[in-house]
Design an enzyme around this catalytic site. Structure first.
Site, PDB file in Angstrom:
ATOM      1  N   SER A 301     -11.885  -0.684  -7.797  1.00  0.00           N
ATOM      2  CA  SER A 301     -11.132   0.565  -7.876  1.00  0.00           C
ATOM      3  C   SER A 301     -11.578   1.448  -9.027  1.00  0.00           C
ATOM      4  CB  SER A 301      -9.634   0.256  -8.062  1.00  0.00           C
ATOM      5  OG  SER A 301      -9.138  -0.483  -6.986  1.00  0.00           O
ATOM      6  N   HIS A 371      -1.640  -0.255  -6.657  1.00  0.00           N
ATOM      7  CA  HIS A 371      -1.967  -1.655  -6.359  1.00  0.00           C
ATOM      8  C   HIS A 371      -0.968  -2.632  -6.969  1.00  0.00           C
ATOM      9  CE1 HIS A 371      -5.649  -0.891  -4.197  1.00  0.00           C
ATOM     10  NE2 HIS A 371      -6.096  -0.118  -5.173  1.00  0.00           N
TER      11      HIS A 371
END
Length: 445
Positions: A301, A371
């Site tokens: 990410s 997340h």
């Protein structure tokens, strides 16, 4: 009934096409007037067929409006289609007197703004749902400068959270054989790592060690709502360029890790409607069934906002950095970073991701909020994980692996929901604890 629905769909499609054709006879003001009239008619009682045609006519007129007329229309909805105060007061008095369910229902109906009913009626025509999604995207642009439209935005959000709940979403696997109309939209909507051309797209979809999944909704046809790109790897990767360039293919029997390296929301008008948490969890389940040998499910990410946060801390003199790190932050090609400065950078990165908080108490970083809220844990920091100009600009090249462990997702999610706990690896927590030495306590005070 099926024949009637098909006939109405064909008629409304022709109406929409005619409405989209150049029309020099009507200016935008005339379309605004016609739209207002159609909305008023739509709120009156009428047969289903006439209401469908009126809704289609209203949406066709909306498409012809200039931005300033769209703002005027939103203002009309906010003012003239709100709840009626006198009805609220009278039904509230009735409820206080009886406190029964019938009176409560009447109070509830009186409190609901009339524009919610109008939006439901606009949604009657074929394609109406997607047109309303685009309408809300227009509203969000106006909302930045016209905060008094916030209540209208809340009405859209309320309805969309019902219309697009998980029960209506359809998960589809996308590959190189998927219809071109859908593949073109992947290129258009990719928001993390831009797809340069069809060859680039094929590298992401065609090999055996690549997967792509998207959520669709029956009312929006071939328009994806969100999609995730997956690479199957041997071990947890630490650099996205190696994934995007796609060198040697990883045999499926060797792969032990599924990497979610790009997650893109496609519809701006559905901002605030949660899809990503359902998507990742379902994709993990799908991949686990298909490839039971997979042991790790991780992201690779970006860390948007990290560079801005560092710059803000430096400008306020809250941070006292070494000369080597300060030089690197200003010029990424200034030379190799010494080990001590590298450790300094990683400590500050760990601190940012675990301790820098939004006013809501959640992590400052939006990707971390996403997340961690889904039940993942912060697993690893990757130095120079993204050396593209975008990656260097937004995070000085930093990337992060978030780890999804099926047996811990719910536990992590509950911890985050309850007190915004950042579940992370021990070495990341240790790095964050060591970052205090770089902060100027006097400047912070």
């Amino acid at each position: 009934m099926t024949f009637l629905q098909g006939l109405l769909s064909n008629i409304s499609t022709r109406t929409r096409l005619l409405g989209n054709a150049p029309n020099t006879a009507q200016n935008s003001d005339a379309h605004l007037h016609a739209l207002s009239s159609a909305c008023a008619t739509l709120m009156e009682r009428g047969g289903e067929a006439s209401q469908i045609m009126t809704a289609q006519r209203a949406l066709t007129h909306y498409q012809q409006l200039a931005p300033e007329e769209r703002l005027a229309f939103f203002s009309l909805l906010a003012s003239d289609y709100s709840a009626e105060p006198s009805a609220i007061h009278s039904t509230y008095k009735a409820y206080c007197a009886s406190e029964d369910n019938a009176a409560l229902e009447q109070l509830f109906n009186a409190c609901e703004p009339r524009r919610q009913d109008l939006l439901r009626r606009l949604n009657l025509c074929p394609g109406g749902t997607f047109e309303l999604v685009k309408m809300r995207a227009d509203l969000l642009k106006q909302l930045r400068h016209t905060p008094e439209l916030a209540a209208l935005n809340s009405d859209f959000s309320h309805l969309f959270n019902s219309w697009f709940n998980r029960g209506f979403l359809v998960l589809e696997s996308i590959d190189w054989n998927t219809p071109a109309a859908v593949l073109e939209k992947l290129i258009q909507y990719e928001a993390v790592h831009a797809i340069s051309d069809w060859r680039d797209l094929r590298r992401r979809l065609d090999p055996d060690d690549r997967r792509c999944y998207a959520f669709f909704h029956p009312a929006t046809g071939d328009e994806p709502l969100i999609f995730v790109e997956v690479a199957l790897c041997k071990g947890i990767p630490d650099n996205v360029q190696r994934i995007l360039e796609h060198g040697e293919e990883v045999p499926l029997e060797v792969a032990d890790t599924a990497v979610f390296y790009s997650i893109s929301n496609c519809q701006a008008g559905l901002k605030g409607v949660s899809f990503g948490n359902f998507l990742i969890k379902q994709v993990v389940q799908e991949l686990s069934r298909e490839l039971p040998q997979l042991k790790n499910f991780v992201t690779l990410s970006p860390v948007p906002g990290f560079a801005d946060w560092l710059a803000e801390q430096r400008s306020s003199q809250s941070l006292v950095l070494s000369e080597a790190l300060d030089t690197f932050l200003q010029d990424h090609e200034a030379g190799e970073l010494p080990a001590a400065a590298h450790k300094e950078f990683m400590r500050l990165a760990a601190y940012y991701l675990t301790e820098a908080k939004h006013r809501s108490g959640q992590p400052l970083n939006p990707v971390a909020r996403f997340h961690l809220g889904n039940g993942a844990s912060l697993h690893r920091l990757n130095w120079l994980g993204d050396t593209s100009s975008k990656g260097l600009q937004q995070a000085h090249g930093l990337m992060v692996n978030y780890l999804y462990q099926l047996e811990r997702i719910e536990q992590n999610h509950e911890a985050y929901t309850r007190d915004h706990s950042v579940v992370c690896a021990n070495d990341i927590r240790r790095l964050a604890n060591q970052a205090g030495q770089y902060f100027n306590s006097e400047a912070s005070a």
